[in-house]
Design a protein around this motif. Structure first.
Motif, PDB file in Angstrom:
ATOM      1  N   SER A  88      43.461 -18.306 -25.152  1.00 26.64           N
ATOM      2  CA  SER A  88      42.280 -17.564 -24.470  1.00 26.64           C
ATOM      3  C   SER A  88      41.977 -16.141 -25.008  1.00 26.64           C
ATOM      4  O   SER A  88      41.429 -15.562 -24.295  1.00 26.64           O
ATOM      5  CB  SER A  88      42.403 -17.343 -23.116  1.00 26.64           C
ATOM      6  OG  SER A  88      43.610 -17.175 -22.595  1.00 26.64           O
ATOM      7  N   HIS A 145      43.821 -13.886 -25.497  1.00 26.40           N
ATOM      8  CA  HIS A 145      44.276 -12.493 -24.591  1.00 26.40           C
ATOM      9  C   HIS A 145      45.480 -12.174 -25.444  1.00 26.40           C
ATOM     10  O   HIS A 145      46.711 -12.615 -25.238  1.00 26.40           O
ATOM     11  CB  HIS A 145      44.795 -13.100 -23.052  1.00 26.40           C
ATOM     12  CG  HIS A 145      44.953 -11.943 -22.408  1.00 26.40           C
ATOM     13  ND1 HIS A 145      44.071 -11.269 -21.532  1.00 26.40           N
ATOM     14  CD2 HIS A 145      46.017 -11.074 -22.113  1.00 26.40           C
ATOM     15  CE1 HIS A 145      44.280 -10.283 -20.940  1.00 26.40           C
ATOM     16  NE2 HIS A 145      45.836  -9.942 -21.073  1.00 26.40           N
ATOM     17  N   HIS A 160      44.233   3.181 -32.781  1.00 27.13           N
ATOM     18  CA  HIS A 160      44.241   4.499 -33.080  1.00 27.13           C
ATOM     19  C   HIS A 160      45.572   5.368 -32.426  1.00 27.13           C
ATOM     20  O   HIS A 160      46.009   4.729 -31.480  1.00 27.13           O
ATOM     21  CB  HIS A 160      43.086   5.373 -32.273  1.00 27.13           C
ATOM     22  CG  HIS A 160      43.101   6.898 -32.712  1.00 27.13           C
ATOM     23  ND1 HIS A 160      43.681   7.815 -31.729  1.00 27.13           N
ATOM     24  CD2 HIS A 160      42.647   7.542 -33.797  1.00 27.13           C
ATOM     25  CE1 HIS A 160      43.766   8.885 -32.317  1.00 27.13           C
ATOM     26  NE2 HIS A 160      43.083   8.984 -33.468  1.00 27.13           N
ATOM     27  N   TYR A 184      45.999   3.985 -37.426  1.00 29.51           N
ATOM     28  CA  TYR A 184      45.102   4.902 -38.271  1.00 29.51           C
ATOM     29  C   TYR A 184      44.933   6.122 -37.253  1.00 29.51           C
ATOM     30  O   TYR A 184      45.292   6.217 -35.984  1.00 29.51           O
ATOM     31  CB  TYR A 184      43.696   4.174 -38.647  1.00 29.51           C
ATOM     32  CG  TYR A 184      42.935   4.360 -37.555  1.00 29.51           C
ATOM     33  CD1 TYR A 184      43.047   3.207 -36.660  1.00 29.51           C
ATOM     34  CD2 TYR A 184      41.864   5.173 -37.235  1.00 29.51           C
ATOM     35  CE1 TYR A 184      42.041   2.949 -35.671  1.00 29.51           C
ATOM     36  CE2 TYR A 184      41.007   5.099 -35.959  1.00 29.51           C
ATOM     37  CZ  TYR A 184      41.053   4.051 -35.449  1.00 29.51           C
ATOM     38  OH  TYR A 184      40.220   3.895 -34.175  1.00 29.51           O
ATOM     39  N   HIS A 219      33.811 -10.007 -18.671  1.00 23.43           N
ATOM     40  CA  HIS A 219      34.770 -10.072 -19.887  1.00 23.43           C
ATOM     41  C   HIS A 219      35.897  -9.249 -19.371  1.00 23.43           C
ATOM     42  O   HIS A 219      37.107  -9.703 -19.275  1.00 23.43           O
ATOM     43  CB  HIS A 219      34.335  -9.943 -21.017  1.00 23.43           C
ATOM     44  CG  HIS A 219      35.286 -10.011 -22.032  1.00 23.43           C
ATOM     45  ND1 HIS A 219      36.004  -8.819 -23.064  1.00 23.43           N
ATOM     46  CD2 HIS A 219      35.929 -11.188 -22.673  1.00 23.43           C
ATOM     47  CE1 HIS A 219      36.848  -9.401 -23.752  1.00 23.43           C
ATOM     48  NE2 HIS A 219      36.966 -10.877 -23.729  1.00 23.43           N
ATOM     49  N   ARG A 270      40.061 -10.567 -18.359  1.00 26.17           N
ATOM     50  CA  ARG A 270      40.856 -10.075 -18.898  1.00 26.17           C
ATOM     51  C   ARG A 270      42.076  -9.453 -18.134  1.00 26.17           C
ATOM     52  O   ARG A 270      43.224  -9.685 -18.265  1.00 26.17           O
ATOM     53  CB  ARG A 270      40.630  -8.971 -20.005  1.00 26.17           C
ATOM     54  CG  ARG A 270      39.858  -9.538 -21.247  1.00 26.17           C
ATOM     55  CD  ARG A 270      39.711  -8.446 -22.321  1.00 26.17           C
ATOM     56  NE  ARG A 270      40.824  -7.889 -22.851  1.00 26.17           N
ATOM     57  CZ  ARG A 270      41.796  -8.327 -23.906  1.00 26.17           C
ATOM     58  NH1 ARG A 270      41.238  -9.373 -24.463  1.00 26.17           N
ATOM     59  NH2 ARG A 270      42.640  -7.631 -24.168  1.00 26.17           N
ATOM     60  N   HIS A 301      43.823 -12.334 -16.542  1.00 29.56           N
ATOM     61  CA  HIS A 301      44.780 -12.727 -17.403  1.00 29.56           C
ATOM     62  C   HIS A 301      45.967 -12.045 -17.816  1.00 29.56           C
ATOM     63  O   HIS A 301      47.148 -12.411 -17.408  1.00 29.56           O
ATOM     64  CB  HIS A 301      44.170 -12.887 -18.870  1.00 29.56           C
ATOM     65  CG  HIS A 301      44.516 -14.227 -19.755  1.00 29.56           C
ATOM     66  ND1 HIS A 301      45.887 -14.144 -20.104  1.00 29.56           N
ATOM     67  CD2 HIS A 301      44.172 -15.408 -20.032  1.00 29.56           C
ATOM     68  CE1 HIS A 301      46.032 -15.208 -20.731  1.00 29.56           C
ATOM     69  NE2 HIS A 301      44.948 -15.989 -20.870  1.00 29.56           N
ATOM     70  N   THR A 302      46.028 -10.622 -17.436  1.00 30.63           N
ATOM     71  CA  THR A 302      46.953  -9.744 -17.616  1.00 30.63           C
ATOM     72  C   THR A 302      47.836 -10.001 -16.350  1.00 30.63           C
ATOM     73  O   THR A 302      48.966 -10.302 -16.296  1.00 30.63           O
ATOM     74  CB  THR A 302      46.565  -8.270 -17.666  1.00 30.63           C
ATOM     75  OG1 THR A 302      45.727  -8.314 -18.880  1.00 30.63           O
ATOM     76  CG2 THR A 302      47.907  -7.423 -17.844  1.00 30.63           C
ATOM     77  N   GLN A 333      49.813 -13.280 -16.374  1.00 27.74           N
ATOM     78  CA  GLN A 333      51.068 -13.173 -17.424  1.00 27.74           C
ATOM     79  C   GLN A 333      52.139 -12.399 -16.708  1.00 27.74           C
ATOM     80  O   GLN A 333      53.267 -12.955 -16.934  1.00 27.74           O
ATOM     81  CB  GLN A 333      50.648 -12.591 -18.604  1.00 27.74           C
ATOM     82  CG  GLN A 333      50.146 -13.429 -19.732  1.00 27.74           C
ATOM     83  CD  GLN A 333      49.754 -12.576 -21.036  1.00 27.74           C
ATOM     84  OE1 GLN A 333      49.576 -11.375 -20.900  1.00 27.74           O
ATOM     85  NE2 GLN A 333      49.681 -13.312 -22.253  1.00 27.74           N
ATOM     86  N   GLN A 391      38.082   7.936 -28.875  1.00 26.02           N
ATOM     87  CA  GLN A 391      39.022   8.829 -29.895  1.00 26.02           C
ATOM     88  C   GLN A 391      38.814   8.278 -31.273  1.00 26.02           C
ATOM     89  O   GLN A 391      38.569   8.784 -32.179  1.00 26.02           O
ATOM     90  CB  GLN A 391      40.287   8.645 -29.531  1.00 26.02           C
ATOM     91  CG  GLN A 391      41.263   9.814 -29.312  1.00 26.02           C
ATOM     92  CD  GLN A 391      42.481   9.545 -28.962  1.00 26.02           C
ATOM     93  OE1 GLN A 391      42.830   8.490 -28.695  1.00 26.02           O
ATOM     94  NE2 GLN A 391      43.692  10.518 -29.124  1.00 26.02           N
ATOM     95  N   ALA A 392      38.725   6.845 -31.338  1.00 26.57           N
ATOM     96  CA  ALA A 392      38.554   6.070 -32.620  1.00 26.57           C
ATOM     97  C   ALA A 392      37.205   6.583 -32.997  1.00 26.57           C
ATOM     98  O   ALA A 392      37.088   7.030 -34.510  1.00 26.57           O
ATOM     99  CB  ALA A 392      38.048   4.729 -32.181  1.00 26.57           C
TER     100      ALA A 392
END
Lengths: 211, 618
Positions: A46, A48, A89, A93, B547, B551, B554-555, B558, B605-606
């Motif tokens: 999925s 994840h 990050h 990089y 989304h 997620r 999902h976390t 788990q 940051q990226a």
């Protein structure tokens, strides 16, 4: 001789049951020492992705290899998701992001189209090396050495087991060479890629192959 | 008192079985040989514990063969029987004819008159259903090509008994003697009755038995169901005897008719132990009835005849196996399994004696020969196993994979209520056949109406799991409502079918802990998945993008599942457990919050980093 390199194969194929060639390639890797096969669609059905685990895997290997079919001039979706999440990050990089520095990166891809289709006059207009530029630049930004890709063209025409055998053998030789550090890159030009030019890269005395 | 001697006899037979069979099994000789040897030991030529009554006991024990055929029928849907028509008629017919002729020719060569020789040939053409099928079944070979062929031949022999019984009086050396077998009936009337009874079995089995079983199953009294199953088998056997047919054949037909019935596995589970015991008893009595006096008096004659019989049968069976395209390894197995005289031979010899077809001196010798040939079968099969099969090892394996029946489904689902149904539907939608067990008669009725293949039965019973094919299946989905029952089934399956992967439905956390501690690999809490989905819906309605909500959930899953595994193994008192549980919840909250914060920061940051280095990732 150097200590053998550890190779991480990040494999992505959403419909492996339909892919002869990739199944054969995967099976040929199973028993190779020093090679870790990581099947992303199997590990994360999925999407994840466990970022911590993936980063630990990267740290534990010297050669990072993406193996996948060439979908829309790129990788299947999960591999992009993997890059977006794992190559953080500060890890891969940017400031303090030196985890991948000095490692080696390459791609092993399969395409349905023939090699002739990948040129200015062909249907795809660009050469494979041009289309692979995002991967090359990603590797470079992360401080990795980028090797030319291992490409198998025309997979739709590879129907018989006998036709696939030479590719499987070559792939094994390539990985063994990478692991043992016996490949010579100096003979290869800018636009070339592997398989067809493999004999120029492999050491003169052929490596014993048990495929 | 009469009872006392009955108990004493039962004690002797049971003790002989309990002592001899495990030893024989340990030595790799199989149960059949164990029973036979135990019979010899307790018989008149051994310890003399049993003797005169042997004949009666044997007739009683022959009922085991009747039950065996009923069970064989239950395994054999009409469609599969139809597919076997060629081997049954072709192989079976040729086996009986060729063996009868070969034996008759040999008998004439020794100086017997042709009518006697023909009678001997026909009678000795029979093989032993009990020994042949039991031996193959025990080795797990019943569903190989050899097993199917052996079964076909044996089935044809069962049918052939009827015409043989009709022909024998014609071969009598003294005419005009009443056979005394069965009631004397007008042949037309008899034919009519046969048709009526067989039709009755088919119609009754198709339409009448289902509601009857349902009513009985609804009582939830297991012994009543067992009584019903026995009643059915005995009733049919009686009816068949009334019209002079083989009871085994009748119960076989009944079995085939009921093979599609949802109560099939339950019937199998109930009848199987009776069949096993009676067959064991039958083998014991065969062992006890072997006349060693005759052997001591004329050893070469008896041994020579046994050898001649076995060799003649082997020759015919080997030719048939090869002729019908079986590979060598399967042909050998098939031939060795059937190279003996059968239990029908005992019946037919006594009948032939009374009908003045064969003189008593001759039948006494031949009965001994048949019994010895039965004793020889397990030894021949061992010989085949140890010496002959290894030569064909590689092709045998390849062929066997072909021959194994694929009608056994790889997945058993225990409990087909709200939970099991969803699992089952997903599997079926992907063309994966499933075997379903449920213990609610009303539920089964409902599902049957929707066209589901569902069987009645309590999956907490070992025999039922076995009948449902647990030994061959790959997965067992435990989806029953009752958490205690689920644990029971898991324990049972772990113990007896260690190769079976178990997927279990957990009612709640505590139940999940218990299942984890039992070593179940796949556990799903029954409400966890849908509650989590609803949590996602709630987050979305609160304005979190889909989304991200997905997620986060999902976390959460788990983390929660990892915590579940850890807590299950956590020893200690409640305080420790509660403290650890609080800690884990806190960890999760922190994780989820930091995840949300960091995502935004990372992106910024990226971009910054890329800009600083003069590179664009876009």
């Amino acid at each position: 001789m150097d200590t053998p390199k550890r190779i991480l194969v990040l494999f992505a194929h959403p419909a492996l049951h339909k892919s002869w060639v990739n199944r054969r390639l995967i099976r040929a890797l199973g028993d190779l020492e020093g090679v870790t096969l990581h099947d992303l669609y199997e590990a994360y059905p999925s999407f994840h992705i466990d970022v911590k685990r993936e980063q630990a895997l990267l740290l534990a290997h010297d050669v990072i290899l993406f193996q996948h079919p060439f979908y829309w001039y790129s990788s299947p979706a999960i591999l992009k998701e993997w890059q977006d999440l794992v190559l953080e990050h500060g890890f891969a990089y940017g400031a303090g992001g030196t985890a991948l520095e000095g490692k080696t990166f390459l791609s092993a891809i399969t395409t349905g189209g023939q090699q002739q289709a990948y040129c200015r006059s062909g249907a795809n207009r660009f050469a494979i090396r041009e289309l692979m530029a995002p991967f090359e630049q990603t590797a470079r930004l992360c401080g990795m050495d980028y090797l030319p890709p291992f490409v198998i063209h025309g997979t739709h025409l590879l129907r018989e087991a006998g036709q696939i055998d030479p590719y499987v053998r070559a792939y094994r030789l390539l990985l063994m060479g990478l692991r043992d550090g016996t490949l010579r890159w100096d003979g290869l030009g800018e636009d070339d890629y592997l398989y067809h030019n493999l004999e120029r890269v492999l050491p003169p005395s052929p490596v014993a192959d048990h495929a | 008192m009469h009872d006392e001697s009955l108990f004493l006899q039962a004690f002797i037979y049971l003790a002989a079985a309990v002592v001899a069979v495990p030893i024989s099994n340990r030595l790799g000789l199989g149960s059949v040989l164990g029973y036979l040897i135990a019979g010899v030991v307790i018989g008149p030529f051994g310890l003399r514990l049993v003797g005169q009554e042997g004949e009666d006991v044997m007739h009683f024990a022959e009922f085991g063969v009747v039950m065996l055929l009923f069970l064989v029928g239950l395994e054999l849907q009409p469609s599969r029987l139809w597919r076997l028509r060629l081997p049954i008629l072709g192989m079976g017919g040729l086996q009986v004819l060729a063996t009868a002729l070969l034996v008759a020719v040999l008998a004439i060569a020794t100086g017997l008159a042709w009518p006697m020789a023909l009678a001997v040939g026909l009678i000795l053409a029979m093989s032993s259903t009990a020994i042949g099928l039991q031996s193959l079944d025990e080795k797990g070979l019943a569903k190989t090509e050899a097993g199917q062929s052996a079964f076909s031949v044996l089935l044809f022999q069962d049918i052939a008994v009827i015409p043989i019984l009709a022909i024998l009086p014609l071969l009598a050396y003294e005419k005009g003697v009443s056979t005394g077998h069965g009631p004397e009936l007008n042949p037309w009337l008899q034919a009519l009755m046969v048709i009526a009874i067989v039709t009755g079995i088919i119609i009754g089995g198709r339409f009448l038995m289902r509601p009857v079983f349902r009513v009985i199953a609804a009582t939830r009294l297991r012994e009543v169901f067992t009584a019903m199953a026995l009643l059915l088998v005995i009733g049919i056997a009686l009816a068949m005897q009334q019209v002079g047919l083989s009871p085994a054949l009748g119960t076989f037909v009944a079995g085939v008719v009921l093979a599609d019935n949802e109560y099939r596995h339950e019937l199998e589970g109930d009848i199987a132990p009776f069949k096993g015991l009676l067959l064991g008893l039958f083998f014991l009595t065969v062992g006890a009835s072997i006349d060693f006096r005759l052997l001591l008096e004329r050893p070469w004659l008896i041994l020579g005849l046994v050898l001649a019989l076995v060799v003649a049968k082997l020759a015919v069976l080997l030719a048939l196996g090869r002729g019908f395209g079986l590979p060598w390894s399967q042909t050998l197995l098939f031939a060795f399994a059937l190279a003996q005289g059968g239990e029908f031979a005992f019946v037919l010899f006594s009948f032939a004696g009374k009908a003045k077809v064969l003189p008593d001196a001759l039948t006494a010798v031949l009965v001994a020969v048949v019994a010895f040939s039965m004793l020889l079968t397990p030894l021949l099969l061992i010989l085949n196993d140890r010496w002959l099969q290894p030569r064909f090892a590689v092709p045998a394996e390849e062929r066997q994979a072909d021959g194994i029946d694929t009608s056994d489904s790889p997945v058993i689902i225990a409990g087909f209520g709200r939970f099991g149904q969803i699992v089952g539907r997903l599997l079926l939608a992907n063309r994966c056949p499933i075997t379903v067990l449920d213990h609610s008669p009303t539920q089964i009725d409902l599902l049957r109406r929707f066209g589901w293949k569902v069987f009645y039965g309590d999956a907490g019973r070992l025999d039922l799991l076995e009948a449902a094919g647990a030994a061959q299946a790959r997965l067992l989905v435990v989806a029953v409502d009752d958490p205690e029952k689920a644990l029971e089934i898991v324990a049972l399956a772990h113990k007896h079918f260690p190769a079976l992967a178990i997927l279990a439905r957990a009612q709640d956390r505590r139940h999940a802990y218990a299942l984890i501690r039992q070593g179940v690999s796949v556990i799903r809490r029954e409400t966890f998945g849908s509650a989590l989905e609803m949590g996602i819906d709630a987050l979305k309605l609160l304005g979190i993008r889909a989304h991200r909500a997905h997620r986060i959930a999902h976390t959460f899953r788990q983390h929660d599942e990892a915590a579940l595994q850890e807590m299950a193994r956590l020893e200690g008192d409640d305080a420790v457990v509660i403290a650890r549980s609080r800690q884990l919840t806190q960890d999760l909250e922190q994780l989820l919050q930091s995840d949300g914060d960091n995502t935004a920061a990372d992106n910024d940051q990226a971009w910054d980093v890329a800009a600083r280095q003069g590179l664009s990732q876009g």
